[in-house]
Enzyme design. Structure first.
Site, PDB file in Angstrom:
ATOM      1  N   ASP A   1      -4.144  15.579   1.366  1.00  0.00           N
ATOM      2  CA  ASP A   1      -4.898  14.430   1.871  1.00  0.00           C
ATOM      3  C   ASP A   1      -3.926  13.338   2.315  1.00  0.00           C
ATOM      4  OD1 ASP A   1      -8.092  13.382   1.302  1.00  0.00           O
ATOM      5  OD2 ASP A   1      -6.571  11.862   1.764  1.00  0.00           O
ATOM      6  N   ILE A   2      -4.264  12.686   3.425  1.00  0.00           N
ATOM      7  CA  ILE A   2      -3.368  11.656   3.977  1.00  0.00           C
ATOM      8  C   ILE A   2      -3.358  10.386   3.105  1.00  0.00           C
ATOM      9  CG2 ILE A   2      -5.008  10.465   5.520  1.00  0.00           C
ATOM     10  CD1 ILE A   2      -2.826  10.774   7.722  1.00  0.00           C
TER      11      ILE A   2
ATOM     12  N   GLY B   1     -20.244   9.038  -0.003  1.00  0.00           N
ATOM     13  CA  GLY B   1     -18.995   8.540   0.566  1.00  0.00           C
ATOM     14  C   GLY B   1     -18.342   9.483   1.558  1.00  0.00           C
ATOM     15  N   GLN B   2     -19.127  10.416   2.134  1.00  0.00           N
ATOM     16  CA  GLN B   2     -18.533  11.319   3.135  1.00  0.00           C
ATOM     17  C   GLN B   2     -18.133  10.519   4.369  1.00  0.00           C
ATOM     18  OE1 GLN B   2     -20.977  14.676   4.323  1.00  0.00           O
ATOM     19  NE2 GLN B   2     -19.389  15.483   5.684  1.00  0.00           N
TER      20      GLN B   2
ATOM     21  N   HIS C   1     -12.453  18.636  -1.878  1.00  0.00           N
ATOM     22  CA  HIS C   1     -11.327  17.885  -2.433  1.00  0.00           C
ATOM     23  C   HIS C   1     -10.854  18.616  -3.689  1.00  0.00           C
ATOM     24  CE1 HIS C   1     -11.970  13.910  -0.330  1.00  0.00           C
ATOM     25  NE2 HIS C   1     -13.200  14.383  -0.221  1.00  0.00           N
TER      26      HIS C   1
ATOM     27  N   HIS D   1     -15.364  19.623   3.528  1.00  0.00           N
ATOM     28  CA  HIS D   1     -14.039  19.743   2.912  1.00  0.00           C
ATOM     29  C   HIS D   1     -14.199  19.660   1.409  1.00  0.00           C
ATOM     30  CE1 HIS D   1     -14.940  15.643   4.232  1.00  0.00           C
ATOM     31  NE2 HIS D   1     -14.382  15.229   3.097  1.00  0.00           N
TER      32      HIS D   1
HETATM   33  P1  5GP Z   1     -14.602  12.200   2.432  1.00  0.00           P
HETATM   34  O1  5GP Z   1     -14.639  10.734   2.139  1.00  0.00           O
HETATM   35  O2  5GP Z   1     -15.252  12.515   3.769  1.00  0.00           O
HETATM   36  O3  5GP Z   1     -15.139  13.057   1.326  1.00  0.00           O
HETATM   37  O4  5GP Z   1     -13.078  12.579   2.517  1.00  0.00           O
HETATM   38  C1  5GP Z   1     -12.327  12.566   3.691  1.00  0.00           C
HETATM   39  C2  5GP Z   1     -10.883  12.681   3.278  1.00  0.00           C
HETATM   40  O5  5GP Z   1     -10.123  13.019   4.412  1.00  0.00           O
HETATM   41  C3  5GP Z   1     -10.316  11.363   2.727  1.00  0.00           C
HETATM   42  O6  5GP Z   1      -9.798  11.590   1.421  1.00  0.00           O
HETATM   43  C4  5GP Z   1      -9.238  10.998   3.746  1.00  0.00           C
HETATM   44  O7  5GP Z   1      -8.110  10.391   3.143  1.00  0.00           O
HETATM   45  C5  5GP Z   1      -8.897  12.331   4.372  1.00  0.00           C
HETATM   46  N1  5GP Z   1      -8.429  12.258   5.749  1.00  0.00           N
HETATM   47  C6  5GP Z   1      -9.027  11.577   6.770  1.00  0.00           C
HETATM   48  N2  5GP Z   1      -8.346  11.760   7.917  1.00  0.00           N
HETATM   49  C7  5GP Z   1      -7.300  12.572   7.610  1.00  0.00           C
HETATM   50  C8  5GP Z   1      -6.232  13.112   8.397  1.00  0.00           C
HETATM   51  O8  5GP Z   1      -6.116  12.890   9.604  1.00  0.00           O
HETATM   52  N3  5GP Z   1      -5.335  13.909   7.748  1.00  0.00           N
HETATM   53  C9  5GP Z   1      -5.447  14.192   6.402  1.00  0.00           C
HETATM   54  N4  5GP Z   1      -4.506  14.977   5.882  1.00  0.00           N
HETATM   55  N5  5GP Z   1      -6.439  13.694   5.646  1.00  0.00           N
HETATM   56  C10 5GP Z   1      -7.358  12.899   6.234  1.00  0.00           C
END
Ligand code: 5GP
Ligand code: ZN
Length: 118
Positions: free
Chosen positions: A31-32, A94-95, A103, A101
């Site tokens: 994750d970034i 919080g998506q 985590h 994906h």
């Molecule tokens: P969500 O909040 O949708 O469950 O999680 C999205 C995740 O994707 C977040 O933890 C965010 O840091 C990660 N993320 C978003 N954009 C990028 C990216 O361009 N590269 C990587 N490696 N992670 C990303």
């Protein structure tokens, strides 16, 4: 034209990511913005917007994502200490990225329930 999906771009190799696993079904990368010492995302190669969209035919894929999490947890050294594997589904969860994906988080103790800060 609508913006391309960033996770489809990572699958296609058009966008950089710290990829640690690829197979015919999934890609996994760090994750970034890690929220734990180990924070990996496991994504399907196929674009599915949200977990609310999965179908019975996706059962193998979803199982494979969890088995990949387990394999990576061993490789990353968090299998024994423990880890969380989480799908955030929709706004209230919080998506923020609309390509499913899983985590995989570990390397620190985490509170429950997962209110902000946990
Ligand atoms: P969500 O909040 O949708 O469950 O999680 C999205 C995740 O994707 C977040 O933890 C965010 O840091 C990660 N993320 C978003 N954009 C990028 C990216 O361009 N590269 C990587 N490696 N992670 C990303
Ligand atoms: Zn996508």
């Amino acid at each position: 034209m609508s913006k391309p999906c960033i996770f489809c771009e990572i699958v296609a190799g058009r966008m950089d990511a710290d990829v640690i696993h690829r197979d015919d079904q999934v890609v996994a990368f760090h994750d970034i913005h890690p929220q734990a010492p180990t924070h990996v995302l496991i994504i399907p190669r196929r674009h599915i917007e949200s977990m609310v969209d999965i179908q019975p035919d996706d059962a193998f894929l979803i199982g494979h994502m969890h088995l990949t999490a387990k394999k990576l947890a061993h490789e990353l050294g968090i299998a024994d200490t423990g880890y969380r594997s989480i799908f955030n589904c929709g706004r209230d969860a919080g998506q923020t990225v609309w390509h499913i994906h899983l985590h995989l988080m570990g390397g620190r103790s985490m509170g429950w329930p997962p209110w902000p800060g946990n």
